[in-house]
Design an enzyme around this catalytic site. Sequence first.
Site, mmCIF file in Angstrom:
data_model
loop_
_atom_site.group_PDB
_atom_site.id
_atom_site.type_symbol
_atom_site.label_atom_id
_atom_site.label_comp_id
_atom_site.label_asym_id
_atom_site.label_seq_id
_atom_site.Cartn_x
_atom_site.Cartn_y
_atom_site.Cartn_z
ATOM 1 N N GLY A 12 6.683 -46.749 -1.469
ATOM 2 C CA GLY A 12 6.004 -46.120 -2.273
ATOM 3 C C GLY A 12 6.205 -44.669 -2.348
ATOM 4 N N GLY A 14 4.817 -42.686 -4.742
ATOM 5 C CA GLY A 14 3.667 -42.028 -5.330
ATOM 6 C C GLY A 14 3.236 -40.760 -4.389
ATOM 7 N N GLY A 17 3.037 -41.835 -0.682
ATOM 8 C CA GLY A 17 4.188 -42.181 0.129
ATOM 9 C C GLY A 17 4.978 -40.468 0.215
ATOM 10 N N PHE A 119 -17.157 -32.419 -12.521
ATOM 11 C CA PHE A 119 -16.786 -33.838 -12.565
ATOM 12 C C PHE A 119 -17.814 -34.764 -12.260
ATOM 13 C CE2 PHE A 119 -12.524 -36.260 -12.179
ATOM 14 C CZ PHE A 119 -11.994 -35.747 -13.453
ATOM 15 N N HIS A 234 -13.821 -47.868 -15.604
ATOM 16 C CA HIS A 234 -13.920 -46.496 -16.182
ATOM 17 C C HIS A 234 -14.685 -46.559 -17.434
ATOM 18 C CE1 HIS A 234 -13.217 -42.325 -17.432
ATOM 19 N NE2 HIS A 234 -12.665 -42.068 -16.169
ATOM 20 N N ARG A 278 -19.471 -42.819 -12.536
ATOM 21 C CA ARG A 278 -18.729 -43.815 -13.599
ATOM 22 C C ARG A 278 -19.488 -45.162 -13.671
ATOM 23 N NH1 ARG A 278 -12.398 -41.969 -11.910
ATOM 24 N NH2 ARG A 278 -12.714 -39.853 -12.887
ATOM 25 N N HIS A 343 -10.233 -49.589 -13.840
ATOM 26 C CA HIS A 343 -9.715 -48.140 -13.552
ATOM 27 C C HIS A 343 -9.146 -48.009 -12.092
ATOM 28 C CE1 HIS A 343 -8.666 -44.029 -14.062
ATOM 29 N NE2 HIS A 343 -9.629 -43.520 -13.206
ATOM 30 N N GLU A 370 -4.153 -45.494 -2.850
ATOM 31 C CA GLU A 370 -5.122 -46.577 -3.371
ATOM 32 C C GLU A 370 -4.804 -47.986 -2.837
ATOM 33 O OE1 GLU A 370 -5.112 -45.956 -7.589
ATOM 34 O OE2 GLU A 370 -6.223 -47.949 -7.897
ATOM 35 N N ARG A 381 -15.749 -44.646 -6.236
ATOM 36 C CA ARG A 381 -15.129 -43.740 -5.819
ATOM 37 C C ARG A 381 -15.654 -42.455 -6.757
ATOM 38 N NH1 ARG A 381 -9.970 -41.562 -8.483
ATOM 39 N NH2 ARG A 381 -10.904 -42.626 -10.409
ATOM 40 N N SER A 386 -9.543 -39.213 -5.385
ATOM 41 C CA SER A 386 -8.327 -40.520 -4.883
ATOM 42 C C SER A 386 -6.774 -39.626 -4.922
ATOM 43 C CB SER A 386 -8.239 -41.428 -5.661
ATOM 44 O OG SER A 386 -8.524 -41.286 -7.257
ATOM 45 N N LEU A 387 -6.922 -38.597 -5.763
ATOM 46 C CA LEU A 387 -5.564 -37.672 -5.479
ATOM 47 C C LEU A 387 -5.798 -37.067 -4.253
ATOM 48 C CD1 LEU A 387 -5.069 -36.055 -9.138
ATOM 49 C CD2 LEU A 387 -3.785 -37.848 -7.928
#
Lengths: 575, 254
Positions: A12, A14, A17, A119, A234, A278, A343, A370, A381, A386-387
């Site tokens: 991975g 992303g 990784g 947020f 979402h 959400r 989402h 993820e 979440r 998550s970032l």
Amino acid sequence: MSVKEFDVLIVGGGLSGLRAGLELSKKWKVALVSKVVPIRSHSGAAQGGINAALGNHPEGKEDTPEKHAFDTIKGSDYLADQDVVMFMTKEAPKIVVEFESMGAPFSRFENGKIAQRPFGGAGSPRTCYAADRTGHALLHTLYEQCIRQGVDFYDEFFLIDLISVYNTVTGALTLDLTTGELVTFRTPYVILATGGFGRIFTASTNAIICTGDGVGAAFRVGVPMQDCEFIQFHPTCLYGSGILMSEGARGEGGLLFNNKKERFMLKIAPEAKELAPRDIIARAITTEINEGRGFEDAYVHLDLTHLGAERIKERLPGIRDIAIDFAGVDSIEKPIPVHAGHHYSMGGIGTKFDGDYCETSLDGLWAVGENAAVSVHGANRLGGNSLLETAVFGRYIGRKMLERGLPSRPSLDKIIAAEKATLDNIEGLFKRWESNSGKKAVEIREAMGETLSRNVFVFRKESELQQAVNDMKNFQKDFENVSLTNISSPAARKFNYGLVRTLELRNMIDIAEVTAFASLWRKESRGAHYRTDYPTRKDEDYLVHSMVIRNNSGDLEMHTKPVKLGIFEPKPREY
Amino acid sequence: MVEKQKFLVYRKNPGETPRYERYTVPLKPGMSVLEALFYIQDHLDSSFAFRYACRGAICGSCGITIDKFPQLACRTQVTAVKSTKKPLKLPELTFGEVPNDWNQETEILIEPLPNMEPIKDLVVEMEPFWKFYEEVKPYFVREYIDVQPESLQSFEDARSIEHLVYCILCGICWTCPVNATNSNYLGPTALAKAYRFMADTRVDDSHRSVIAGRVSKEDGVPACEKHFVCNRVCPKGVKPGTAIQNTRKEYLTP
Ligand SMILES: Cc1cc2nc3c(=O)[nH]c(=O)nc-3n(C[C@H](O)[C@H](O)[C@H](O)COP(=O)(O)OP(=O)(O)OC[C@H]3O[C@@H](n4cnc5c(N)ncnc54)[C@H](O)[C@@H]3O)c2cc1C
Ligand code: SF4
Ligand code: FES
């Protein structure tokens, strides 16, 4: 058979990784394989931002990691593991500052500090952002640093299966798309960072490549899938393509309206309104549409027009472009048509109760990002977490592994025998697919997506879930017989994406089956999992993680894992 | 009755000469060209190869040439192909022998990106692209710190590089006529990326001059012939040509 030896294999490219790779390649021989060039990973699509209690926002000066942890745990409907959450929120300011020092182009406040926005589900404005393209900014920055450090990338390599001896991972079998060859990586550590699996649903904000390949591979070698019933829908996906309209749009003041021009969130969450979590908004929107107050029975309006051209261009340029390109709507002039869609997957590869964070029950196998259930998101979440999770735990895994050192391994002849068995199995599978005369992958994939989207969606109930479970068994049978031509020679496999998509389906179908199975099992409502037949949370019975494995007779089996509590007492979740 | 769209598609097996094949795809409302390509792969020929990932114009995978105009397949609506105005002064692009009977009014022509070696169908060799990207050293070289406060940057300075930052590395700007003839040319992408770092106020001077030194060489900024095709085809408004021009002004004139 081609074999490559390394200290660690990371699957991975992303954010998770890459962050692990950056840490580990300082000292060890690391291979990072990715089915697409890392900057093409889905992390790049993240829009809204990354959470950290920096205290830069004028209304968030008193923010702390403890408050961030509380919001996260409350948001998770108390299913998150509290020690892990606390670790993450304490690391958060460090990770964001580190990203900045690597060159991440964050948006700034007038005083030059990293900008933050409110947020959903957060008591303080703590989401740091780079306009509405935060994921792109972070992904490119991390990739740049990996290039600088000379991380060893194997781009366009597809993970097929993990290789293990007894209870220890010894590597993985991959398909090199650039040559069509099957390539074995032999490594004492494997890190799975393969991202989400939204593509099991028909409508998802996820990239087409989000197919849960790491989850499928781990499951096949006996690692449980954890908390798969928890799927974040979402609230604001663009009508038509399902592309995300970031929560940042509501953070900046965007409002939701039904066809009667009512701001329906005012009655559902009088305090948090459009910035309620959400799951709550997704249900509200779905209810409006189901009860005839939507437009064309399919969507509601996300209205930004009152924000004005200047603000939209400055803060939400990406959103504006997407709505223009994919729905023909300029958000400066008209409201954006939106509905709820898949989402984020809170669940994923199960982690150990008593191990280090991210460690799985298979020795040497770790999971991050993820595709892992660590679990910092629990049943739901919060946006922007998550970032954060990817980088915090990518770095953590790297440090932890270096600290532990390389593990001892099974004997070489056992490893070689396992590698051969895995390879033979896959070559056999390819031959079977070639000689089968059953359905094409596309038919099974579409039927699976429709079943899930109909029966395992925002509102759930026994009869529909049972239907989904039954359907999944049939899809598994169909998949046994799936037919695909011309895949047995390397020449025919070179850039053969028909083969890739069938291998992806092999993973998705297991995940879909577990998702339906776990949703049927959980007879309560918690976070994103909402049962109309069991509308309340039942801590006495279900304050546990679901852990599903496939037993020797091929059936799914439910186990549970305790939730780590002890910092915040579970309370009703109200906004 | 479902409406249908005809496609004339460039196909190539590794090492063989290209051919063009016709496919008919049933339309769905709002269907993108990328979705049409998937229809072909899913239903008509599973070996049909093209790159993809996000389907939302953010990952940069799906650049192809549609009716002789290089674009992102995912961002292009099938029904808009024939009516969309092409950018002015696009260079002529040839990939293989397009059949004489291509009906330009009704059939959508699908070809790979220009000036990159086709490998299989629409998949092109991007090795040189990534090599040139890495060559300009597109990264910060500061030590990492992880304690607050972060280093500051003014709102305006951050804002001024935003359009450069959002390059998705799709390679569409390699449509540039210089790329067609000079295989050593660093290309608009790498040069725009270089300028993104040189223009970032947080980059230290010594690294800035390393980058400037590299792009000043013959195969860099001086090779640009100011066609500005890159500015016109870029799907993200990065304006590589303008970045090259700025580099010339700020770093190359003695
Ligand atoms: C549209 C959208 C917007 C979002 N916005 C936000 C936000 O604002 N804030 C936030 O915190 N979170 C956001 N998220 C969630 C967040 O972006 C993701 O959870 C996170 O980026 C996942 O990172 P990752 O590293 O785990 O996986 P990814 O970035 O998905 O990377 C997965 C990697 O695995 C590789 N891979 C997968 N399968 C294989 C295989 N078989 N073989 C080899 N390689 C493989 C892929 O090539 C890729 O490199 C958003 C998500 C979506 C869908
Ligand atoms: S500058 Fe534009 S066209 Fe060129 S690679 Fe970047 S996004 Fe693509
Ligand atoms: S698929 Fe990502 S840009 Fe088109």
